[in-house]
Design a protein around this motif. Structure first.
Motif, PDB file in Angstrom:
ATOM      1  N   GLY A 184      65.520 -44.582  55.474  1.00  0.00           N
ATOM      2  CA  GLY A 184      65.063 -44.830  54.117  1.00  0.00           C
ATOM      3  C   GLY A 184      65.031 -43.542  53.316  1.00  0.00           C
ATOM      4  O   GLY A 184      65.288 -42.451  53.841  1.00  0.00           O
ATOM      5  N   LEU A 185      64.697 -43.663  52.055  1.00  0.00           N
ATOM      6  CA  LEU A 185      64.731 -42.539  51.131  1.00  0.00           C
ATOM      7  C   LEU A 185      63.328 -41.948  50.977  1.00  0.00           C
ATOM      8  O   LEU A 185      62.389 -42.658  50.616  1.00  0.00           O
ATOM      9  CB  LEU A 185      65.256 -43.022  49.783  1.00  0.00           C
ATOM     10  N   ALA A 186      63.193 -40.657  51.249  1.00  0.00           N
ATOM     11  CA  ALA A 186      61.941 -39.941  51.022  1.00  0.00           C
ATOM     12  C   ALA A 186      61.991 -39.282  49.640  1.00  0.00           C
ATOM     13  O   ALA A 186      63.036 -39.258  48.972  1.00  0.00           O
ATOM     14  CB  ALA A 186      61.709 -38.903  52.109  1.00  0.00           C
ATOM     15  N   ALA A 187      60.849 -38.729  49.216  1.00  0.00           N
ATOM     16  CA  ALA A 187      60.755 -38.192  47.850  1.00  0.00           C
ATOM     17  C   ALA A 187      61.782 -37.093  47.606  1.00  0.00           C
ATOM     18  O   ALA A 187      62.394 -37.022  46.536  1.00  0.00           O
ATOM     19  CB  ALA A 187      59.345 -37.667  47.601  1.00  0.00           C
ATOM     20  N   LEU A 188      61.986 -36.223  48.579  1.00  0.00           N
ATOM     21  CA  LEU A 188      62.951 -35.127  48.401  1.00  0.00           C
ATOM     22  C   LEU A 188      64.361 -35.683  48.235  1.00  0.00           C
ATOM     23  O   LEU A 188      65.108 -35.286  47.340  1.00  0.00           O
ATOM     24  CB  LEU A 188      62.864 -34.173  49.594  1.00  0.00           C
TER      25      LEU A 188
END
Length: 342
Positions: free
Chosen positions: A80-84
């Motif tokens: 999944g996509l993290a904030a960075l």
């Protein structure tokens, strides 16, 4: 090995690791993985099919990205996509994709590999490696992709630091701003939103004209900003009370920078309240990171990050006195200047 030596060795090791992280993020962006994950986690197999990648090699890249908090690694071989990593999405309104990809492009990296030669010969490393200056290289049609990443990086740079500049200096005392080399007008638009009674003039070349019109219209500022498109030396407007140079003079050697400053001094006229506002670094006064980022100037262009003494000399020859230096974060400052009576 003593403790001091061990600490030094760990720092050197970390610097090498940091370089590898930059390439992980570059590859992640170039494969459009953040865009593919915008709606939620996906399996390695799905991402491999969508990117045309070898699944095993892609999984190794994805887990490296998760290790540096760009992605999240799920138990079912999905990511999944993290904030960075979200900041690498192509459509992110505050993204940093261009800043991440431009400096890792092979043509740009090749120039950084010529730093030692550049120091010896006194010529920008990019010019040594590619036999032409950076902006000539970017202007050729076959390099349009790199030019796009460079332009995106410049927009992102302005967006990233705008709050620091607005907090460092009181812009509300001016009624008409001339943003010289202001690109599509992102910084100028931020100033005009902060000073709703003011108007502005955006000065830049033909390459940005259409994107500037589109951007300013989207910001509902078309009626408050005049566009002056052309060569800086021909289109700098008279009669403004604030002339802004944000990240412009760092690109230029003293001779060219001095010519531009003299032209601005002429446009300012005799108004004692008019100011030149240079948004740039001051080596020795704006943090050590400015000294490191000066490497970009050494490699890519003829300019540099200057000390206060260098600024005093350059500005004095063009008819300016420094009124004050207002630090803006860890790298930059607002250098406030007025015309001297001469």
């Amino acid at each position: 090995m003593g403790e001091d030596e061990r600490r030094a060795a760990r720092r050197l090791y970390q610097y090498n690791v940091d370089l590898k992280v930059a390439f992980v993020l570059y590859a992640l962006a170039k494969l459009d993985v953040p865009d593919l994950l915008a709606d939620g986690p996906r399996s390695t197999a799905e991402l491999a099919a969508a990117t045309g990648s070898d699944p095993h090699r892609l999984r190794r890249l994805l887990r490296a990205a998760a290790a540096v908090d760009a992605l999240t690694e799920e138990a079912d071989d999905s990511f999944g996509l993290a904030a960075l990593g979200d900041l690498l999405r192509s459509g992110h309104p505050r993204g940093m994709r261009g800043m991440t990809t431009f400096f890792c492009e092979s043509d740009v990296l090749a120039a950084y590999g010529s730093v030692a030669e550049s120091v010896r010969e006194g010529v920008p490393a990019f010019q040594l490696r590619h036999k032409e200056p950076l902006y000539d290289f970017l202007g050729r049609s076959e390099n349009a992709d790199v030019r796009g990443e460079f332009d995106a990086a410049m927009v992102e740079f302005g967006r990233y630091f705008v709050e620091d500049f607005l907090a460092a200096y009181e812009f509300s005392g001016f009624s008409r701003f001339a943003d010289i080399g202001g690109g599509r007008g992102q910084f100028l638009s931020s100033v005009l939103k902060a000073v709703p009674s003011a108007t502005g003039v955006l000065v830049d070349g033909p390459a940005v004209a259409e994107s500037a019109r589109t951007f300013l219209a989207a910001q509902n500022l078309a009626d408050r900003v005049e566009l002056r498109i052309g060569d800086f030396f021909d289109v700098i407007p008279p009669g403004c009370d604030a002339y802004v140079l944000r990240g412009v003079l760092e690109d230029w050697a003293d001779a060219d920078a001095g010519r531009l400053l003299a032209r601005i001094r002429q446009a300012m006229g005799d108004n004692p309240e008019a100011r030149l506002l240079i948004l740039d670094s001051v080596i020795g006064e704006t943090g050590n990171l400015a000294k490191v980022l000066d490497l970009d100037m050494l490699v890519l262009v003829e300019g540099e990050h200057r000390t206060r003494a260098q600024w005093n000399s350059l500005l004095g020859k063009a008819g300016f006195d420094i009124v004050g230096i207002h630090p803006a974060g860890d790298v930059w400052a607002v250098i406030e200047c007025r015309g001297n009576p001469g």
